[in-house]
Design a protein around this motif. Structure first.
Motif, PDB file in Angstrom:
ATOM      1  N   GLU A  33      16.933  -0.627 103.066  1.00 16.43           N
ATOM      2  CA  GLU A  33      17.215  -0.293 104.496  1.00 16.43           C
ATOM      3  C   GLU A  33      16.214  -1.341 105.382  1.00 16.43           C
ATOM      4  N   THR A  34      14.968  -1.080 105.057  1.00 13.04           N
ATOM      5  CA  THR A  34      14.015  -1.919 105.899  1.00 13.04           C
ATOM      6  C   THR A  34      13.450  -3.044 105.442  1.00 13.04           C
ATOM      7  N   GLY A  35      13.655  -3.421 104.309  1.00 12.29           N
ATOM      8  CA  GLY A  35      13.223  -4.770 103.647  1.00 12.29           C
ATOM      9  C   GLY A  35      11.865  -4.784 103.183  1.00 12.29           C
ATOM     10  N   ALA A  36      11.186  -3.583 103.319  1.00 15.26           N
ATOM     11  CA  ALA A  36       9.857  -3.565 102.841  1.00 15.26           C
ATOM     12  C   ALA A  36       9.477  -3.874 101.256  1.00 15.26           C
ATOM     13  N   VAL A  37       8.740  -4.938 100.855  1.00 14.95           N
ATOM     14  CA  VAL A  37       8.447  -5.023  99.464  1.00 14.95           C
ATOM     15  C   VAL A  37       7.175  -4.270  99.137  1.00 14.95           C
ATOM     16  N   HIS A  38       7.413  -3.568  97.747  1.00 16.77           N
ATOM     17  CA  HIS A  38       6.318  -2.865  97.146  1.00 16.77           C
ATOM     18  C   HIS A  38       5.812  -3.552  95.883  1.00 16.77           C
ATOM     19  N   LEU A  39       4.711  -3.843  95.983  1.00 10.14           N
ATOM     20  CA  LEU A  39       3.984  -4.133  94.737  1.00 10.14           C
ATOM     21  C   LEU A  39       2.751  -3.214  94.238  1.00 10.14           C
ATOM     22  N   PRO A  40       2.801  -2.730  93.193  1.00 11.17           N
ATOM     23  CA  PRO A  40       3.983  -2.658  92.276  1.00 11.17           C
ATOM     24  C   PRO A  40       5.116  -1.735  92.786  1.00 11.17           C
ATOM     25  N   PRO A  41       6.208  -1.565  92.128  1.00 12.77           N
ATOM     26  CA  PRO A  41       7.403  -1.080  92.681  1.00 12.77           C
ATOM     27  C   PRO A  41       7.211   0.501  92.726  1.00 12.77           C
ATOM     28  N   GLN A  42       7.894   1.006  93.706  1.00  9.65           N
ATOM     29  CA  GLN A  42       7.715   2.533  93.988  1.00  9.65           C
ATOM     30  C   GLN A  42       8.833   3.096  94.328  1.00  9.65           C
ATOM     31  N   ARG A  43       9.028   4.404  93.926  1.00  6.69           N
ATOM     32  CA  ARG A  43      10.471   5.104  94.295  1.00  6.69           C
ATOM     33  C   ARG A  43      10.296   5.230  95.847  1.00  6.69           C
ATOM     34  N   VAL A  44       9.365   5.691  96.305  1.00  6.61           N
ATOM     35  CA  VAL A  44       9.587   6.155  97.652  1.00  6.61           C
ATOM     36  C   VAL A  44       8.771   4.926  98.577  1.00  6.61           C
ATOM     37  N   SER A  45       9.826   4.552  99.648  1.00  9.80           N
ATOM     38  CA  SER A  45       9.458   3.634 100.525  1.00  9.80           C
ATOM     39  C   SER A  45       8.453   3.864 101.508  1.00  9.80           C
ATOM     40  N   MET A  46       7.560   2.926 101.605  1.00  9.21           N
ATOM     41  CA  MET A  46       6.061   3.284 102.736  1.00  9.21           C
ATOM     42  C   MET A  46       6.700   2.997 103.966  1.00  9.21           C
ATOM     43  N   THR A  47       7.933   2.745 104.156  1.00  3.37           N
ATOM     44  CA  THR A  47       8.416   2.519 105.518  1.00  3.37           C
ATOM     45  C   THR A  47       9.526   3.318 105.788  1.00  3.37           C
ATOM     46  N   GLY A  48       9.661   4.366 106.211  1.00  4.90           N
ATOM     47  CA  GLY A  48      10.953   5.237 106.260  1.00  4.90           C
ATOM     48  C   GLY A  48      11.082   6.138 105.448  1.00  4.90           C
ATOM     49  N   GLY A  49      10.332   6.258 104.280  1.00  5.07           N
ATOM     50  CA  GLY A  49      10.286   7.163 103.265  1.00  5.07           C
ATOM     51  C   GLY A  49      11.530   7.468 102.439  1.00  5.07           C
ATOM     52  N   ASN A  50      12.416   6.356 102.562  1.00  2.00           N
ATOM     53  CA  ASN A  50      13.601   6.306 101.601  1.00  2.00           C
ATOM     54  C   ASN A  50      13.363   6.644 100.067  1.00  2.00           C
ATOM     55  N   VAL A  51      14.050   7.356  99.419  1.00  2.00           N
ATOM     56  CA  VAL A  51      13.652   7.619  97.856  1.00  2.00           C
ATOM     57  C   VAL A  51      14.734   7.085  96.938  1.00  2.00           C
ATOM     58  N   ASP A  52      14.367   6.188  96.064  1.00  2.00           N
ATOM     59  CA  ASP A  52      15.235   5.674  95.014  1.00  2.00           C
ATOM     60  C   ASP A  52      16.068   4.823  95.553  1.00  2.00           C
ATOM     61  N   ASP A  53      15.844   4.133  96.787  1.00  2.00           N
ATOM     62  CA  ASP A  53      17.027   3.156  97.415  1.00  2.00           C
ATOM     63  C   ASP A  53      16.259   1.791  97.198  1.00  2.00           C
TER      64      ASP A  53
END
Length: 361
Positions: A249-269
Motif C-alpha cells: 500500500e505505502t511502498g515502504a521497504v523493510h530491511l530486514p523483512p517484517q510482517r508489520v509495516s512501519m508506515t500504516g501498520g498493515n499486517v502481512d501485506d
C-alpha cells in the motif's frame, strides 16, 4: 535431447606457496553461462562449432589433500600445449569453414602462462583480435577462467562477430561463436571491467593469513557464537538473496523483512523487495576497534538503499580512514566469521567502483 537450458558454472581458488609463480599469477573467480536454444530466450552468441586435441602428458599435478599443485619444467609443458593448441585451432577452423582472418575476437585460457602467450602469437589472427587474458589484473582463475574471458569479450563485442575461445587444459579445446543481434540490446548487470575496477589492495600478511598459510594471533575478544542453522532456514531469501519486504500500500521497504509495516501498520501485506543489486548511500558510520573480527577494525554504517530501504551494515573493501558520509556502496555476499567449524556468510557493503571511475582517477 538438447531441449531446455542449462546453467554452466565454473569456480576456483588458486593457491600457491609464498613466493611461487602460482601465487603471483593465480586468482580467485567464478563464472556462469546459460546455454540453450532460441526457443528458451534471446541467444547472445551462437555456437558455430569447434575441435579438441588431447595429449597424454603430466606437467602439473597435486596430491589429494595438498593445498597447492606442483609443476614440471616449463618448456616441456609449453611445447606440448602449443602442439595440441595449434592442432585444435586448425581442426576448428576447418570444421566451421572459417579462416583465421574471419575471427574478430580471440581469447586463450590456461594455467601455463608461456603456452597461453605463445599460442596467441601463432593463431594467425589480425592485429587487435587477440584479447586480454586478464592475467595481469585478475590473475588466472583456473576452472572459472574460460567463462570469465568469454563474458569479458561479450561485454565489448558487437553483433555478427566471430569469437574464438581456446582452452589449454589436458590438451586443447577450441570453441567458435558468432554474436547475434540480441547482443546489441543486452546490458550486463555489471561488466567484467567494472568488477575488476571494484577491487581493492590487500596487505600481503592478511592475504597469507586468510589463505591459512600464515598462523596469526587471533583477536583477544570473545569469539562469535555458532550460527543457527534453523534461523538461517527460516530466512533463506533474506540471508542468501538479500530480499527485503515492501508494503504493497505505502511502498515502504523493510530491511530486514517484517510482517508489520512501519508506515500504516498493515499486517502481512508485503511483497518481496530484492536488494542485492541495489546501490546505496552511507548516512552515518562508526569504526569499532574492539569488536571481534578476522579483519579489524570493523566499520559499521547506516546505509540508505536506492529502493527506499535502510539498514545498519558492515563495510568492506575499504580503509577505515577513507570512509565518508555520502559514499556510494553496493551489497556483496561475504563471510562474517567462523565458529565451531561453520562458516557464516551474510551481506556487507563495499564502495561502488567502475572502470570509468578508475580511468578518471
Amino acid at each position: 535431447d538438447g531441449a531446455g537450458t542449462a546453467l554452466v558454472v565454473g569456480s576456483d581458488i588458486r593457491v600457491g606457496l609464498p613466493g611461487s609463480g602460482d601465487e603471483a599469477a593465480g586468482g580467485d573467480g567464478a563464472s556462469a553461462l546459460v546455454v540453450g536454444g532460441a526457443a528458451e530466450g534471446a541467444v547472445l552468441a551462437e555456437y558455430l562449432g569447434g575441435a579438441c586435441a588431447t595429449a597424454e602428458f603430466v606437467d602439473r599435478w597435486r596430491t589429494p589433500g595438498d593445498v597447492r599443485s606442483k609443476l614440471w619444467e616449463e618448456k616441456f609443458g609449453e611445447n606440448n600445449y602449443l602442439a595440441a593448441g595449434r592442432r585444435a585451432w586448425t581442426d576448428a577452423l576447418k570444421a566451421t569453414g572459417l579462416t583465421a582472418d574471419q575471427v574478430d575476437h580471440a581469447v586463450v585460457a590456461g594455467l601455463h602462462g608461456r603456452a597461453v602467450a605463445g599460442l596467441g602469437r601463432k593463431l594467425g589472427v589480425r592485429d587487435g583480435v587477440l584479447g586480454d587474458d586478464l592475467a595481469s589484473t585478475v590473475g588466472v582463475t583456473g576452472a572459472a577462467h574460460p567463462g570469465l574471458l568469454l563474458g569479458a569479450t561479450l561485454d565489448t563485442a558487437a553483433s555478427d562477430k566471430v569469437i574464438a575461445l581456446i582452452v589449454l587444459s589436458d590438451g586443447a579445446e577450441v570453441f567458435l561463436f558468432r554474436t547475434t543481434d540480441a547482443l546489441a540490446s543486452y546490458s550486463p548487470a555489471r561488466t567484467v571491467a567494472d568488477q575488476v575496477a571494484g577491487g581493492a589492495p590487500l596487505p600481503y600478511g592478511k592475504y597469507l593469513a586468510w589463505r591459512g598459510l600464515l598462523p596469526v594471533e587471533p583477536p583477544r575478544r570473545p569469539e562469535p557464537a555458532r550460527t543457527s542453522s534453523s534461523a538461517a532456514v527460516r530466512s533463506l531469501d533474506w540471508k542468501y538473496g538479500f530480499v527485503g519486504a515492501k508494503d504493497r500500500e505505502t511502498g515502504a521497504v523493510h530491511l530486514p523483512p517484517q510482517r508489520v509495516s512501519m508506515t500504516g501498520g498493515n499486517v502481512d501485506d508485503m511483497e518481496p523487495a530484492p536488494t542485492a543489486d541495489v546501490t546505496g548511500t552511507v548516512k552515518t558510520f562508526t569504526v569499532d576497534r574492539m569488536a571481534y573480527s578476522p579483519s579489524p577494525p570493523v566499520v559499521f554504517a547506516v546505509v540508505d538503499f536506492d529502493n527506499g530501504g535502510r539498514l545498519p551494515i558492515e563495510l568492506t573493501d575499504m580503509d577505515a580512514g577513507e570512509v565518508a558520509i555520502g559514499d556510494r556502496v553496493e551489497p556483496t555476499f561475504r563471510r562474517i566469521g567462523t565458529a565451531d567449524g561453520i562458516h557464516n556468510y551474510f551481506w556487507k557493503a563495499r564502495p561502488v567502483r567502475t572502470a570509468r571511475a578508475a580511468e578518471e582517477a
